[in-house]
Design a protein around this motif. Structure first.
Motif, short mmCIF file in Angstrom:
data_model
loop_
_atom_site.label_atom_id
_atom_site.label_comp_id
_atom_site.label_asym_id
_atom_site.label_seq_id
_atom_site.Cartn_x
_atom_site.Cartn_y
_atom_site.Cartn_z
N LYS A 7 0.83 -1.21 0.00
CA LYS A 7 0.00 0.00 0.00
C LYS A 7 0.87 1.26 0.00
O LYS A 7 0.56 2.23 -0.69
CB LYS A 7 -0.92 0.00 1.21
CG LYS A 7 -1.90 1.16 1.24
CD LYS A 7 -2.82 1.07 2.43
CE LYS A 7 -3.80 2.26 2.45
NZ LYS A 7 -4.70 2.20 3.63
N ASP A 8 1.98 1.23 0.77
CA ASP A 8 2.90 2.37 0.80
C ASP A 8 3.49 2.62 -0.60
O ASP A 8 3.59 3.77 -1.05
CB ASP A 8 4.05 2.11 1.79
CG ASP A 8 3.57 2.01 3.22
OD1 ASP A 8 2.58 2.68 3.56
OD2 ASP A 8 4.19 1.25 3.99
N GLY A 14 1.55 6.60 -6.83
CA GLY A 14 0.31 7.12 -7.41
C GLY A 14 -0.37 6.14 -8.34
O GLY A 14 -0.94 6.53 -9.36
N VAL A 15 -0.30 4.85 -7.98
CA VAL A 15 -0.94 3.81 -8.81
C VAL A 15 -1.78 2.91 -7.90
O VAL A 15 -1.78 3.04 -6.68
CB VAL A 15 0.12 2.96 -9.56
CG1 VAL A 15 0.95 3.83 -10.50
CG2 VAL A 15 1.04 2.24 -8.57
N VAL A 20 0.95 -2.30 -8.73
CA VAL A 20 2.17 -2.68 -8.00
C VAL A 20 2.35 -4.19 -8.04
O VAL A 20 3.45 -4.70 -8.27
CB VAL A 20 2.12 -2.19 -6.54
CG1 VAL A 20 3.37 -2.65 -5.78
CG2 VAL A 20 2.00 -0.66 -6.48
N SER A 21 1.27 -4.91 -7.84
CA SER A 21 1.32 -6.38 -7.87
C SER A 21 1.79 -6.88 -9.23
O SER A 21 2.60 -7.81 -9.33
CB SER A 21 -0.06 -6.96 -7.55
OG SER A 21 -0.04 -8.37 -7.62
N ARG A 22 1.31 -6.23 -10.29
CA ARG A 22 1.72 -6.65 -11.63
C ARG A 22 3.21 -6.40 -11.87
O ARG A 22 3.89 -7.18 -12.53
CB ARG A 22 0.89 -5.91 -12.68
CG ARG A 22 -0.55 -6.43 -12.79
CD ARG A 22 -1.37 -5.56 -13.69
NE ARG A 22 -2.71 -6.11 -13.89
CZ ARG A 22 -3.75 -5.42 -14.32
NH1 ARG A 22 -3.60 -4.12 -14.60
NH2 ARG A 22 -4.93 -6.00 -14.48
N VAL A 23 3.72 -5.29 -11.34
CA VAL A 23 5.15 -5.00 -11.46
C VAL A 23 5.96 -6.04 -10.70
O VAL A 23 6.97 -6.57 -11.20
CB VAL A 23 5.46 -3.58 -10.95
CG1 VAL A 23 6.98 -3.36 -10.89
CG2 VAL A 23 4.82 -2.53 -11.84
N GLU A 36 8.82 1.53 -14.31
CA GLU A 36 10.01 2.21 -13.78
C GLU A 36 9.68 3.03 -12.54
O GLU A 36 10.42 3.04 -11.56
CB GLU A 36 10.60 3.10 -14.87
CG GLU A 36 11.87 3.82 -14.45
CD GLU A 36 12.41 4.70 -15.56
OE1 GLU A 36 13.29 5.55 -15.26
OE2 GLU A 36 11.96 4.55 -16.72
N LYS A 37 8.52 3.72 -12.57
CA LYS A 37 8.11 4.55 -11.44
C LYS A 37 7.84 3.69 -10.21
O LYS A 37 8.27 4.02 -9.09
CB LYS A 37 6.85 5.34 -11.82
CG LYS A 37 6.32 6.23 -10.70
CD LYS A 37 5.23 7.16 -11.21
CE LYS A 37 4.05 6.41 -11.79
NZ LYS A 37 2.94 7.31 -12.16
N VAL A 38 7.14 2.59 -10.40
CA VAL A 38 6.83 1.70 -9.28
C VAL A 38 8.10 1.06 -8.72
O VAL A 38 8.29 1.00 -7.49
CB VAL A 38 5.83 0.61 -9.72
CG1 VAL A 38 5.66 -0.44 -8.62
CG2 VAL A 38 4.48 1.23 -10.07
N GLN A 39 8.97 0.62 -9.60
CA GLN A 39 10.21 -0.01 -9.15
C GLN A 39 11.07 0.97 -8.37
O GLN A 39 11.74 0.59 -7.40
CB GLN A 39 10.98 -0.57 -10.35
CG GLN A 39 12.19 -1.43 -9.95
CD GLN A 39 11.78 -2.64 -9.14
OE1 GLN A 39 10.93 -3.41 -9.56
NE2 GLN A 39 12.38 -2.80 -7.97
#
Length: 357
Positions: A7-8, A14-15, A20-23, A36-39
């Motif tokens: 969640k953090d 901002g997604v 996040v799970s898919r990344v 890239e942003k999530v990572q």
């Protein structure tokens, strides 16, 4: 401080949680910029997915098992390090499972392990990886696995594996001893249930044949991959009236046992007896003199095997074709102080000569 949560990561990037799970799961449907942003936020927060929790939330499993049966502690430690490194980089958990490779119920045991622990697949180390009946049983049960095996080339039998050319490396060691002038070269086997033992013996025998040296069965001693068997085997060889001037142990523990036996008989190494091992374990570096050996990158081999298994699992989950190319490794000869040119014909057991100056 509490650990970062998924969640953090989602809030900072901002997604959605699903993105996040898919990344994390390396799904192909995520746009490159979003990934890239999530990572970036995952790295900044130091977020580590919990494989158990992921498995409970999903129909997929996010842990694999490492299955082994081997008396060589250094080999097992490097095996574990390699598989664990691949798991950590992919967000997978690891369950280590030592077992009895001779058990008639081994296939049932491994099927139950996968079911009970919700494992996505298994990394099979020798000798389990080289048992056709076990491989057939796991395939029939649709248990994903990858094998680490001893082979000269890709076996091309349809199952994924990482193969190690032990025969070529053993040939190089024996050739090294022959080129130093040794004609009587003893060979100490590892466990016969390991195909690596057969491959290393075959490399030894092939080198003798190619150099026109007759194979002397009195110079070949059975045993296991242990220091004690190296010591006992060496005592047998050194008791021969026409003892060898060099001894090749199937691994470094065996070779270290040979070195101890030579020291106990007052035999100068390498002036009176050359000794070689295999694997480049700590035994080879910590012995005196340090052991000539073949450097086997066990940690890298195990890491590549786990990466291949995890990659295949992820590709299958994403509906992509599985990589059918198997990867091979070739141990490299490392020459150290335990081998030297043959100076003169070896004398009987316990006889002493003028030490090297």
């Amino acid at each position: 401080m509490r650990s970062a949560t998924i969640k953090d990561v989602a809030e900072r990037a901002g997604v959605s949680l699903k993105t996040v799970s898919r990344v994390i799961n390396n799904e192909p449907s995520v746009h490159a910029r979003t990934r890239e942003k999530v990572q970036r936020e995952i790295d900044a927060l130091g977020y580590q997915p919990d494989p158990s929790a992921r498995s409970l939330r999903s129909t997929r499993a996010y842990a694999i098992g490492l299955v082994y049966d081997n008396p060589n502690a250094h080999y097992i430690i490097n095996l574990q390090r390699g598989v664990l490194a691949a798991c950590r980089s992919s967000g997978f958990g690891l369950q280590i499972h030592p077992c009895d490779s001779s058990s008639p119920k081994l296939a049932d045991e491994l099927r139950e392990l996968v079911h009970r622990s919700r494992l996505a697949g298994l990394v099979l180390a020798p000798p389990m990886s080289e048992q056709p009946a076990l491989i057939h049983a796991l395939s029939a049960a649709k248990v994903p696995f990858i094998r680490i095996i001893s082979a000269r080339e890709d076996p091309a039998d349809g199952s994924p594996c990482v193969y190690v050319d032990d025969r070529d490396a053993a040939y190089a060691i024996t050739e090294h001893l022959i080129q130093l002038g040794h004609q009587r070269i003893g060979f100490l086997w590892g466990g016969r249930e390991h195909r690596s033992s057969q491959e290393r013996y075959q490399g030894y025998a092939d080198a003798l044949k190619d150099y026109g040296i007759a194979l002397d069965r009195k110079l070949i001693v059975p045993g296991d991959y242990t220091f004690d068997d190296g010591f006992r085997g060496a005592r047998k060889l050194l008791a021969l009236k026409d003892r060898p001037s060099a001894i090749f142990g199937s691994n470094d523990e065996i070779a270290a046992g040979v070195l101890a036996a030579a020291h106990s008989d007052g035999i100068n190494v390498p002036y009176e007896l050359s000794i070689a091992g295999f694997e480049d374990s700590p035994f080879s570096k910590q012995s005196w003199p340090a052991l000539t050996t073949a450097r086997q990158a066990t940690e890298d081999i195990a890491r590549h095997a786990a990466q291949r298994l995890i990659g295949d699992l992820q590709r299958e989950a994403n509906g992509e074709p599985i990589d059918s190319r198997n990867e091979g490794f070739s141990p490299e000869l490392v020459v150290r102080g335990s081998t030297a040119p043959r100076h003169s014909a070896p004398s009987g057991r316990g006889a002493r000569r003028k030490p090297a100056t």
